[in-house]
Motif scaffolding. Structure first.
Motif, PDB file in Angstrom:
ATOM      1  N   GLU A 126      -0.844  -7.431   6.115  1.00 40.72           N
ATOM      2  CA  GLU A 126      -1.047  -6.592   4.936  1.00 40.72           C
ATOM      3  C   GLU A 126      -0.541  -5.188   5.200  1.00 40.72           C
ATOM      4  OE1 GLU A 126      -5.232  -6.714   4.267  1.00 40.72           O
ATOM      5  OE2 GLU A 126      -5.160  -8.607   3.164  1.00 40.72           O
ATOM      6  N   CYS A 127       0.195  -4.663   4.232  1.00 44.25           N
ATOM      7  CA  CYS A 127       0.578  -3.255   4.272  1.00 44.25           C
ATOM      8  C   CYS A 127      -0.711  -2.436   4.304  1.00 44.25           C
ATOM      9  CB  CYS A 127       1.397  -2.892   3.042  1.00 44.25           C
ATOM     10  SG  CYS A 127       1.577  -1.119   2.761  1.00 44.25           S
ATOM     11  N   TYR A 128      -0.770  -1.453   5.194  1.00 37.51           N
ATOM     12  CA  TYR A 128      -2.044  -0.716   5.328  1.00 37.51           C
ATOM     13  C   TYR A 128      -2.340   0.169   4.120  1.00 37.51           C
ATOM     14  CZ  TYR A 128       0.564   3.474   6.722  1.00 37.51           C
ATOM     15  OH  TYR A 128       1.414   4.545   6.760  1.00 37.51           O
ATOM     16  N   ARG A 129      -1.311   0.379   3.265  1.00 36.20           N
ATOM     17  CA  ARG A 129      -1.567   1.198   2.078  1.00 36.20           C
ATOM     18  C   ARG A 129      -1.908   0.351   0.854  1.00 36.20           C
ATOM     19  NH1 ARG A 129       3.062   4.100   4.451  1.00 36.20           N
ATOM     20  NH2 ARG A 129       4.202   2.353   3.608  1.00 36.20           N
ATOM     21  N   CYS A 130      -1.042  -0.655   0.571  1.00 37.49           N
ATOM     22  CA  CYS A 130      -1.234  -1.379  -0.692  1.00 37.49           C
ATOM     23  C   CYS A 130      -1.809  -2.785  -0.474  1.00 37.49           C
ATOM     24  CB  CYS A 130       0.075  -1.450  -1.461  1.00 37.49           C
ATOM     25  SG  CYS A 130       1.301  -2.531  -0.699  1.00 37.49           S
ATOM     26  N   LEU A 131      -1.914  -3.211   0.788  1.00 32.82           N
ATOM     27  CA  LEU A 131      -2.514  -4.496   1.141  1.00 32.82           C
ATOM     28  C   LEU A 131      -1.681  -5.716   0.712  1.00 32.82           C
ATOM     29  CD1 LEU A 131      -6.327  -3.802   0.511  1.00 32.82           C
ATOM     30  CD2 LEU A 131      -4.937  -3.323   2.538  1.00 32.82           C
ATOM     31  N   ARG A 134       9.025   1.337   5.519  1.00 32.76           N
ATOM     32  CA  ARG A 134       9.055   1.176   4.071  1.00 32.76           C
ATOM     33  C   ARG A 134       8.456  -0.167   3.663  1.00 32.76           C
ATOM     34  NH1 ARG A 134      11.972   4.615   0.737  1.00 32.76           N
ATOM     35  NH2 ARG A 134      13.036   5.645   2.443  1.00 32.76           N
ATOM     36  N   CYS A 135       7.526  -0.126   2.741  1.00 31.11           N
ATOM     37  CA  CYS A 135       6.923  -1.345   2.234  1.00 31.11           C
ATOM     38  C   CYS A 135       7.616  -1.712   0.924  1.00 31.11           C
ATOM     39  CB  CYS A 135       5.433  -1.101   2.003  1.00 31.11           C
ATOM     40  SG  CYS A 135       4.636  -2.343   0.987  1.00 31.11           S
ATOM     41  N   PRO A 136       8.039  -2.965   0.753  1.00 30.39           N
ATOM     42  CA  PRO A 136       8.751  -3.343  -0.475  1.00 30.39           C
ATOM     43  C   PRO A 136       7.849  -3.288  -1.709  1.00 30.39           C
ATOM     44  CG  PRO A 136       8.328  -5.264   0.893  1.00 30.39           C
ATOM     45  CD  PRO A 136       7.926  -4.061   1.697  1.00 30.39           C
ATOM     46  N   HIS A 137       6.549  -3.248  -1.515  1.00 29.76           N
ATOM     47  CA  HIS A 137       5.622  -3.263  -2.648  1.00 29.76           C
ATOM     48  C   HIS A 137       5.260  -1.843  -3.091  1.00 29.76           C
ATOM     49  CE1 HIS A 137       5.354  -7.499  -1.854  1.00 29.76           C
ATOM     50  NE2 HIS A 137       5.044  -7.222  -0.611  1.00 29.76           N
ATOM     51  N   CYS A 138       4.795  -1.021  -2.151  1.00 25.40           N
ATOM     52  CA  CYS A 138       4.419   0.338  -2.541  1.00 25.40           C
ATOM     53  C   CYS A 138       5.536   1.330  -2.227  1.00 25.40           C
ATOM     54  CB  CYS A 138       3.104   0.764  -1.895  1.00 25.40           C
ATOM     55  SG  CYS A 138       3.120   0.837  -0.109  1.00 25.40           S
ATOM     56  N   GLY A 139       6.485   0.919  -1.375  1.00 29.57           N
ATOM     57  CA  GLY A 139       7.720   1.682  -1.185  1.00 29.57           C
ATOM     58  C   GLY A 139       7.593   3.049  -0.553  1.00 29.57           C
TER      59      GLY A 139
HETATM   60 ZN   LIG Z   1       2.636  -1.297   0.685  1.00 31.82          ZN
END
Ligand SMILES: [Zn+2]
Length: 179
Positions: free
Chosen positions: A65-70, A140-145
């Motif tokens: 899980e991305c630590y920001r947006c999960l 870079r997260c592809p979801h929250c970017g």
């Molecule tokens: Zn994210």
């Protein structure tokens, strides 16, 4: 399939080997990350009679899980380990000291092979990041970017004093001279 080093198959001098293993074969498990790809290991072995200097580089992907947006993100992890394997008789004292050292492994003169699986597993687990995406892998997260490189280093720094935030707002909204 395993990561067997057959000692007597190794030539004097440098040898290059490669192993491609599934995470399940390695018994790789982690509380936070899954291992969606195979685990690739490149091994260099420098042999001098019964001394084997082993240098391994491991790469695999982790998912978590991305630590920001999960949302789920994947990242490549690389790990390495070094080991000096000596095939010889050793006193209990020598064995104990080698064990403490951690980089030297002394095996019985009759040893034919060494399974590197445990070393590979341990190296990967030691090099798992605290959280993903990491700044090293461009963050870079592809979801929250969000670009991790621009993130403040700690949780504390992220909390902006509301007074400063208000001030920043004012300065930002002021028209530039000549515009
Ligand atoms: Zn994210």
């Amino acid at each position: 399939m395993s990561a067997l080093l057959v000692l007597d198959d190794l030539a004097e001098g440098p040898n290059a080997l490669a192993f491609d293993l599934r995470a399940e074969e390695l018994g790789l498990k982690d509380e936070f990350f899954a291992f969606p790809s195979s685990v690739a290991t490149r091994v260099e072995v420098q042999r001098a009679l019964d001394n084997f200097k082993i240098n391994a580089v491991i790469t695999c992907r982790i998912a978590g899980e991305c630590y920001r947006c999960l949302e789920e993100v994947q990242e490549e992890v690389s790990a390495r380990f070094r080991l000096l394997l000596q095939r010889r008789q050793a006193t209990p004292e020598e064995l104990a000291s080698a064990e403490k050292d951690g980089f030297i492994e002394i095996v019985d003169p009759g040893t034919r092979e060494l399974d590197l699986c445990a070393y590979i597993r341990e190296a990967v687990i030691l090099d798992l990041p605290m959280r993903i995406p990491t700044p090293e892998a461009d963050g870079r997260c592809p979801h929250c970017g969000v670009d991790g490189a621009d993130e403040p280093a700690t949780e504390q720094e992220r909390e902006v004093d509301p007074r400063w935030a208000a001030l920043a707002q004012i300065e930002f909204s002021q028209p530039k001279e000549g515009s």
